[in-house]
Design an enzyme around this catalytic site. Structure first.
Site, PDB file in Angstrom:
ATOM      1  N   LYS A 177       0.804  -1.225   0.000  1.00 61.15           N
ATOM      2  CA  LYS A 177       0.000   0.000   0.000  1.00 61.15           C
ATOM      3  C   LYS A 177       0.835   1.272   0.000  1.00 61.15           C
ATOM      4  O   LYS A 177       0.324   2.337  -0.273  1.00 61.15           O
ATOM      5  CB  LYS A 177      -0.992  -0.001   1.173  1.00 61.15           C
ATOM      6  CG  LYS A 177      -1.957  -1.154   1.195  1.00 61.15           C
ATOM      7  CD  LYS A 177      -2.728  -1.363  -0.087  1.00 61.15           C
ATOM      8  CE  LYS A 177      -3.563  -0.188  -0.479  1.00 61.15           C
ATOM      9  NZ  LYS A 177      -4.640  -0.584  -1.430  1.00 61.15           N
ATOM     10  N   SER A 195      -3.394 -12.353   3.180  1.00 58.76           N
ATOM     11  CA  SER A 195      -3.767 -12.146   1.781  1.00 58.76           C
ATOM     12  C   SER A 195      -2.723 -12.742   0.837  1.00 58.76           C
ATOM     13  O   SER A 195      -3.042 -13.069  -0.303  1.00 58.76           O
ATOM     14  CB  SER A 195      -3.998 -10.659   1.487  1.00 58.76           C
ATOM     15  OG  SER A 195      -2.799  -9.937   1.553  1.00 58.76           O
TER      16      SER A 195
END
Ligand code: PLP
Length: 306
Positions: free
Chosen positions: A47, A264
């Site tokens: 991110k 994830s």
């Protein structure tokens, strides 16, 4: 004062290593698997790329000035990225997070001086999105709201960064790209560039198989607010990953390869395995968004089962 030739921490975003992953090698010897090790970013996750691109886009357009507070909803990693980059560049940061995000994430964000506002844990990331929209509507001049779910600079970070790096690091040999869906920025931006480069490259998106899942960072699109940046035309396939098999793969990876990854990444690897069962041959690249040390308190690695 920054000296000449001493780049700030934000210059370290991107250019992450591409690792060879051998966990399926015996079963599928002709499928080469590689993963972008995104925890090598300074904020510890993929991110950083999107957050930096959105903040620098705001600086360029004049939407972000030093009088404004950066505000957004985030399940954690984007918040850490905003908090780190905000601290480095001198912007205050306010983050709306579901109440149940991991303790490590809250502590990290606080360490960088960001303020946290908690939304209802039961409403997940959508509840946080609704709350941040209310905050911004009430005081629009006070905030810079990057809105990672709608901001084209999010997928552009991957179009200009992640995808180009993958093409360079594989010498253009990639045949399949597999990535999880959160805001969808990673999948959309990377797949778009890869397919422009070579239309035969297939892109497989991985989402949780159910609205109630334990794959922090990922979204079950059929039941979620669909991000405006999502582009379904790029996905040759969208596969639904169950939670527990993703956890098991993450644990197996730590034990067999010394790679400690988050939930994830386990889901992405599950998507890779499913693909390998079908194609039997290819060069598959996936993205491991963050490290497992961010989830030690969640019990991801609590099991001693082998
Ligand atoms: C741990 C983790 N994995 C995957 C993703 C998904 O990435 P994207 O938002 O680019 O779809 C995120 C995004 O928040 C994340 O935090």
């Amino acid at each position: 004062m920054r000296g000449i030739g001493t780049p700030g921490i934000t210059k370290l975003v991107g250019h992450t290593p591409l690792l060879r992953v051998r966990i399926f090698e015996r079963e599928f010897p002709k499928v080469e698997v590689y993963a972008k090790a995104e925890w090598f970013n300074p904020g510890g996750s993929v991110k950083d790329r999107a957050a930096l691109a959105m903040i620098e886009d705001g600086e360029r357009t004049g939407a972000l000035t030093l009088e404004k507070t950066i505000v957004d909803s985030t399940s954690g990693n984007t918040g850490i990225a905003y908090a780190l980059i905000g601290a480095a560049k001198g912007y205050p940061v306010k983050l709306v997070m579901p109440g149940n995000v991991s303790a490590e994430r809250k502590a990290l964000v606080t360490a960088f001086g960001a303020e946290i506002v908690y939304s209802d844990a039961g409403e997940g990331s959508d509840g946080a999105i609704r709350m941040v929209r209310e905050l911004v509507e009430r005081e629009p001049d006070r905030y810079f709201y990057p809105d990672q779910y709608s901001n084209p600079a999010n997928p552009r970070a991957h179009y200009e960064g992640t995808a180009v790096e993958i093409l360079e690091q594989t010498g253009g040999r990639i045949t399949h790209f597999v990535a999880g869906l959160g805001t969808t920025g990673t999948f959309v931006g990377t797949s778009r560039r890869l397919k422009e480069h070579d239309a035969s490259i297939k892109a497989i998106a991985v989402e949780p198989d159910d609205a109630f899942h334990g794959l922090e960072g990922l979204k079950h699109l059929p039941t979620a607010i669909v991000p405006r940046i999502w582009d379904a035309s790029l996905a040759d396939e969208v596969v639904g990953c169950p939670t527990e098999p993703a956890y098991e793969l993450a644990r197996a990876l730590a034990r067999s390869e010394g790679l400690l990854v988050g939930h994830s990444s386990g889901a992405a690897l599950w998507g890779v395995r499913r693909l390998a069962e079908r194609i039997h041959e290819g060069v598959v690249v996936t993205v491991f968004p963050d490290s497992g040390d961010r989830y030690l308190s969640t019990g991801l690695y609590g099991s001693t089962r082998r």
